[in-house]
Write a protein that holds these residues in place. Sequence first.
Motif, short mmCIF file in Angstrom:
data_model
loop_
_atom_site.label_atom_id
_atom_site.label_comp_id
_atom_site.label_asym_id
_atom_site.label_seq_id
_atom_site.Cartn_x
_atom_site.Cartn_y
_atom_site.Cartn_z
N VAL A 1 0.87 -1.19 0.00
CA VAL A 1 0.00 0.00 0.00
C VAL A 1 0.90 1.23 0.00
CG1 VAL A 1 -1.68 1.29 1.38
CG2 VAL A 1 -1.86 -1.19 1.21
N GLY A 2 0.47 2.27 -0.64
CA GLY A 2 1.27 3.51 -0.70
C GLY A 2 2.28 3.40 -1.81
N TYR A 3 3.47 2.98 -1.49
CA TYR A 3 4.52 2.75 -2.48
C TYR A 3 4.35 1.32 -3.01
CZ TYR A 3 9.21 2.25 -4.46
OH TYR A 3 10.28 2.03 -5.30
N THR A 4 3.82 1.18 -4.21
CA THR A 4 3.41 -0.14 -4.71
C THR A 4 4.48 -0.86 -5.53
OG1 THR A 4 2.37 0.90 -6.62
CG2 THR A 4 0.96 0.45 -4.71
N GLU A 5 5.59 -0.21 -5.84
CA GLU A 5 6.66 -0.84 -6.62
C GLU A 5 7.60 -1.63 -5.71
OE1 GLU A 5 6.66 -0.79 -9.99
OE2 GLU A 5 4.76 0.27 -9.73
N GLN A 6 7.04 -2.66 -5.07
CA GLN A 6 7.81 -3.50 -4.17
C GLN A 6 7.13 -4.85 -4.04
OE1 GLN A 6 7.69 -2.16 -0.01
NE2 GLN A 6 5.99 -0.80 -0.55
N ALA A 7 7.80 -5.79 -3.41
CA ALA A 7 7.28 -7.15 -3.24
C ALA A 7 6.10 -7.17 -2.28
CB ALA A 7 8.40 -8.05 -2.72
N ASP A 8 5.30 -8.23 -2.38
CA ASP A 8 4.19 -8.42 -1.45
C ASP A 8 4.72 -8.66 -0.03
OD1 ASP A 8 2.39 -8.11 -3.49
OD2 ASP A 8 1.92 -10.24 -3.66
N PHE A 9 3.88 -8.35 0.93
CA PHE A 9 4.21 -8.51 2.34
C PHE A 9 3.63 -9.79 2.91
CE2 PHE A 9 4.91 -4.04 1.88
CZ PHE A 9 5.80 -3.67 2.87
N LEU A 10 4.26 -10.29 3.94
CA LEU A 10 3.63 -11.23 4.85
C LEU A 10 3.29 -10.41 6.09
CD1 LEU A 10 5.72 -14.53 4.70
CD2 LEU A 10 3.62 -13.94 3.48
N ASN A 11 2.04 -10.55 6.59
CA ASN A 11 1.58 -9.80 7.75
C ASN A 11 0.91 -10.72 8.75
OD1 ASN A 11 1.17 -7.69 5.31
ND2 ASN A 11 1.67 -6.63 7.19
N LEU A 12 1.00 -10.34 10.00
CA LEU A 12 0.27 -11.01 11.07
C LEU A 12 0.01 -10.01 12.17
CD1 LEU A 12 2.38 -11.60 13.64
CD2 LEU A 12 3.17 -13.37 12.13
N ALA A 13 -0.82 -10.41 13.12
CA ALA A 13 -1.09 -9.57 14.30
C ALA A 13 -0.82 -10.40 15.54
CB ALA A 13 -2.53 -9.07 14.29
N VAL A 14 -0.40 -9.73 16.60
CA VAL A 14 -0.22 -10.39 17.89
C VAL A 14 -0.90 -9.58 18.97
CG1 VAL A 14 1.96 -11.54 17.29
CG2 VAL A 14 2.02 -9.28 18.36
N SER A 15 -1.33 -10.29 19.98
CA SER A 15 -1.80 -9.67 21.22
C SER A 15 -0.71 -9.91 22.25
CB SER A 15 -3.11 -10.32 21.67
OG SER A 15 -3.49 -9.84 22.94
N ILE A 16 -0.41 -8.88 23.02
CA ILE A 16 0.61 -9.03 24.05
C ILE A 16 0.09 -8.52 25.39
CG2 ILE A 16 2.52 -8.83 22.40
CD1 ILE A 16 2.97 -5.95 23.53
N ALA A 17 0.62 -9.11 26.43
CA ALA A 17 0.47 -8.57 27.78
C ALA A 17 1.83 -7.96 28.10
CB ALA A 17 0.11 -9.67 28.76
N THR A 18 1.82 -6.73 28.59
CA THR A 18 3.10 -6.05 28.81
C THR A 18 3.07 -5.17 30.05
OG1 THR A 18 4.77 -4.60 27.82
CG2 THR A 18 2.47 -4.13 27.25
#
Length: 167
Positions: free
Chosen positions: A46-63
Amino acid sequence: MNIAYLSIGSNIGDRLHHLKEAVRALHSHEGIDVTKISSIYETAPVGYTEQADFLNLAVSIATSLDPFELLAACQQIENGLGRVREIRWGPRTVDLDILLYNNDNIEAENLIVPHPRMGERAFVLVPLLEIAPSILHPVTGTPFAVEAPDEEGVLLWKKVKEVGQLL
């Protein structure tokens, strides 16, 4: 103990390795416990599109860290994994974003929580809603929603059922 949600992404080199190392670094930090992890999604840039695809994930943390200490820890992990900031929204080995921190609304020069663009980005919301399906926006009190994520370039890449799969 504070509860926070983070988004983690990578699109340079061994993307899965970078995600795993980021999760391990978070989990091994004295003040952070990774409690939930989403599946991994492949997403178009997203934004700058001239790049490779991303791998994304989300985490929940207790901190035990305050939001600014958590930001510093995230930036230290990014730097340790070779993150270089050359192009805004450009390629990166790893990117850690604080999406939510308790129900706090933080507006500082170096940190805005809830993350200001998270509601516009399926690559953030799809993994987040997988681990926190009923979560509400802390400011508006409305549920986060995503429509037709596959049409927005978010595809399941690897199913993850527990934190230990990436540690």
